[in-house]
Design an enzyme around this catalytic site. Structure first.
Site, mmCIF file in Angstrom:
data_model
loop_
_atom_site.group_PDB
_atom_site.id
_atom_site.type_symbol
_atom_site.label_atom_id
_atom_site.label_comp_id
_atom_site.label_asym_id
_atom_site.label_seq_id
_atom_site.Cartn_x
_atom_site.Cartn_y
_atom_site.Cartn_z
ATOM 1 N N LYS A 36 0.811 -1.228 0.000
ATOM 2 C CA LYS A 36 0.000 0.000 0.000
ATOM 3 C C LYS A 36 0.840 1.271 0.000
ATOM 4 C CE LYS A 36 -1.237 -0.132 4.942
ATOM 5 N NZ LYS A 36 -0.407 0.773 5.655
ATOM 6 N N GLY A 41 9.098 -1.441 3.227
ATOM 7 C CA GLY A 41 8.396 -1.487 4.512
ATOM 8 C C GLY A 41 9.005 -0.603 5.585
ATOM 9 N N CYS A 43 11.411 -1.291 7.690
ATOM 10 C CA CYS A 43 12.873 -1.376 7.762
ATOM 11 C C CYS A 43 13.558 -0.304 6.921
ATOM 12 C CB CYS A 43 13.297 -2.769 7.306
ATOM 13 S SG CYS A 43 15.064 -2.934 7.103
ATOM 14 N N SER A 146 4.233 -4.576 11.240
ATOM 15 C CA SER A 146 3.739 -4.115 12.545
ATOM 16 C C SER A 146 3.672 -2.589 12.560
ATOM 17 C CB SER A 146 4.680 -4.594 13.659
ATOM 18 O OG SER A 146 5.966 -4.025 13.476
ATOM 19 N N GLY A 184 13.307 -0.184 25.834
ATOM 20 C CA GLY A 184 13.585 -1.328 24.959
ATOM 21 C C GLY A 184 14.515 -0.896 23.832
ATOM 22 N N VAL A 239 4.821 5.181 34.156
ATOM 23 C CA VAL A 239 4.259 6.442 33.646
ATOM 24 C C VAL A 239 2.758 6.453 33.955
ATOM 25 C CG1 VAL A 239 3.860 7.867 31.615
ATOM 26 C CG2 VAL A 239 5.979 6.546 31.807
ATOM 27 N N ASP A 312 6.803 -9.606 11.246
ATOM 28 C CA ASP A 312 6.213 -8.887 12.381
ATOM 29 C C ASP A 312 4.717 -9.156 12.552
ATOM 30 O OD1 ASP A 312 8.716 -7.734 12.602
ATOM 31 O OD2 ASP A 312 7.974 -5.661 12.728
ATOM 32 N N ALA A 320 13.869 -7.593 11.224
ATOM 33 C CA ALA A 320 13.880 -7.688 9.759
ATOM 34 C C ALA A 320 14.534 -8.993 9.297
ATOM 35 C CB ALA A 320 14.631 -6.489 9.183
ATOM 36 N N HIS A 444 44.807 -10.982 14.080
ATOM 37 C CA HIS A 444 45.250 -9.923 14.979
ATOM 38 C C HIS A 444 45.734 -8.737 14.147
ATOM 39 C CE1 HIS A 444 47.075 -7.902 18.384
ATOM 40 N NE2 HIS A 444 48.137 -7.687 17.626
#
Ligand code: NAD
Length: 468
Positions: A36, A41, A43, A146, A184, A239, A312, A320, A444
């Protein structure tokens, strides 16, 4: 055997849907993708990629500010936020154009419109040009993603100063102050970005620690680093409400038995995301779901034959890279192959400064599951490359089974943690033991040496750190 004449309809063009479409086309499917908005998306347009551009600009600013330590004479003259945003939009557009090109190259028909079920075999598409089309008969892969969850906190919904992650990516100016509700992934990433651009940031998290699902010992180190950078962090803080104030918004928080408040120009609400399935009208096709989260098996099949779902919109692991892998699996099964999803190698990556990444079991989880384990820690202070790159802040922690020494989990806080974690995911996927990590010669000087040293530390034989 794959079925070459199979019609495949993919709903949603994010990293789940477009990957599913390409994989089905590779297998000879006749693929239609319905999107749409823009391909790519969340991401590519309002998630991973634009956030990382802002983070890169913030990191460049911090590096330039410290360049003198390395003998480079730089005078930093602030930043041009409009240009930062322009760069962000430019990178997103370039990648979205790339996806459009891939659709054409793979002969995937893209319809710009919104799909809804009218039965378990038929989708009705309301197209962006105002017309309508009906598609039937194909196998369907749902990948609708989502959207940010808006919590029922009084005053949040109607306050123009409350923004979600999409809003935080397009602020016309850097706010002087920002309260972040939710510690988060989204919360700490934006906190890290904006504090580097000079915003006074306060994080309010309901649970006892930031990033509740990540390894606790490293989360505590990240918290200390964020606080050192000037971010105020309140955990076990609830909150209660948000109201308007002369500054922008006032956030009322219950903390240690008292109500305290924080005023800020903007309030970022980052308390999770929810499956975006309402417009699909799942009930018309009788697709099993739990409050909109589509239920699938490990072949990504829903309860309805020939309908698959990925990413999602399942409301589980919203990443993703998980969506993309699930997209490949759904496409392969829809095309007649036999593929299964196994999430045990999924890396969790948090793009803060420094980065934080983990794969497999955390120590907390190992305890909870009563698994006998040993750990090995290696501080990045003792890794030459890390010392050069960020002053040696961070740590690698390896968790192995006590008896067989199999790698159960690896957690990294430090520069390029999100790149280094791939080796650790491979180790877990191949059921490697600690000896496999140790026997692999790591170049290294690299940051990867710290993974081998942490593996050595599980047997108290790290070379560049004292083994307690
Ligand atoms: P999240 O679930 O990672 O974190 C939400 C946090 O908000 C939790 O710690 C929770 O305890 C807290 N919280 C919930 N209600 C609260 C309240 N009323 N007051 C204070 N704290 C509260 O969700 P997110 O950060 O919004 O991210 C959403 C999804 O997007 C996640 O699945 C995440 O994995 C994904 N994502 C991933 C990345 C990445 O991989 N780097 C980046 C961005 C988003």
């Amino acid at each position: 055997m794959s079925n070459g004449s199979q019609e495949i309809i993919v709903v949603g063009g994010g990293p789940g849907g477009y990957v599913a479409a390409i994989r089905a086309a590779q297998l000879g499917g006749k693929v239609t993708l319905i999107e749409k908005s823009k391909l790519g998306g969340t991401c590519l347009n309002v998630g991973c990629i634009p956030t990382k551009v802002l983070l890169h600009s913030a990191d460049l600013l911090a590096e330039a500010q410290h360049a003198n330590e390395f003998g480079i004479n730089v005078s930093v003259n602030g930043f041009d936020w409009k240009k930062v945003l322009k760069k962000k939009d430019g990178v997103s557009s370039q990648l979205v154009n790339g996806i459009n090109g891939l659709m054409k190259a793979n002969k995937i028909k893209v319809i710009n419109g919104t799909a809804e079920f009218i039965s378990s075999k038929t989708l009705s598409i309301k197209k962006a040009d105002g017309t309508q089309e009906t598609l039937s008969g194909g196998k369907i892969i749902l990948a609708t993603g989502s959207v940010p969850a808006i919590p029922p906190i009084p005053g949040v919904k109607d306050n123009e100063h409350c923004i979600d992650s999409t809003g935080a990516l397009s602020l016309t100016e850097v706010p002087k102050s920002l309260v972040v509700i939710g510690g988060g992934v989204i919360g700490v990433e934006f906190a890290s970005i904006y504090s580097q651009f000079g915003t006074k940031v306060t994080i309010i998290e309901a649970l006892p620690k930031l990033l509740p699902l990540m390894e606790g010992e490293l989360t505590a180190q990240l918290r200390a680093k964020l606080e050192k950078n000037g971010i105020d962090i309140y955990t076990e803080a609830k909150v209660q409400s948000v109201e308007s104030s002369s500054v922008g918004a006032k956030v009322n928080v219950e903390y240690k038995g008292e109500v305290i408040n924080f005023e800020a120009e903007k309030v970022l609400v980052a308390v999770g995301r929810r499956a975006n399935t309402e417009s699909l009208k799942l009930e018309k096709a009788n697709i099993g779901n739990d409050r909109g989260r589509i239920q699938v098996n490990e072949r990504m099949e829903t309860n309805v034959k020939n309908i698959y779902a990925i990413g999602d919109c399942l409301g589980q692991v919203m990443l993703a890279h998980v969506a993309s892998v699930q997209g490949e699996i759904a496409a392969e099964n829809a095309m007649g192959l036999d593929a299964f999803y196994n999430g045990k190698t999924v890396p969790s990556c948090v793009y803060t400064n420094p980065e934080f990444a983990g794969v497999g079991l955390t120590e907390e989880k190992a305890k909870e599951e009563e698994i006998e384990y040993v750990t090995g820690n290696f501080p990045l202070m003792a890794n030459g490359k890390a010392l050069i790159m960020n002053g040696g802040e961070g740590m690698v922690k390896v968790i192995v089974g006590k008896e067989y020494k199999e790698v159960l989990g690896v957690h990294i806080l430090g520069p390029r943690a999100t790149d280094i974690i791939a080796e650790c995911a491979l180790a877990i996927g191949m059921e490697a033991t600690i000896e496999d990590l140790i026997e692999t010669i790591h170049a290294h000087p690299t940051l990867t040496e710290a993974v081998r040293e942490a593996a050595l530390a599980t047997e108290k034989r790290a070379i560049h750190a004292f083994n307690k």
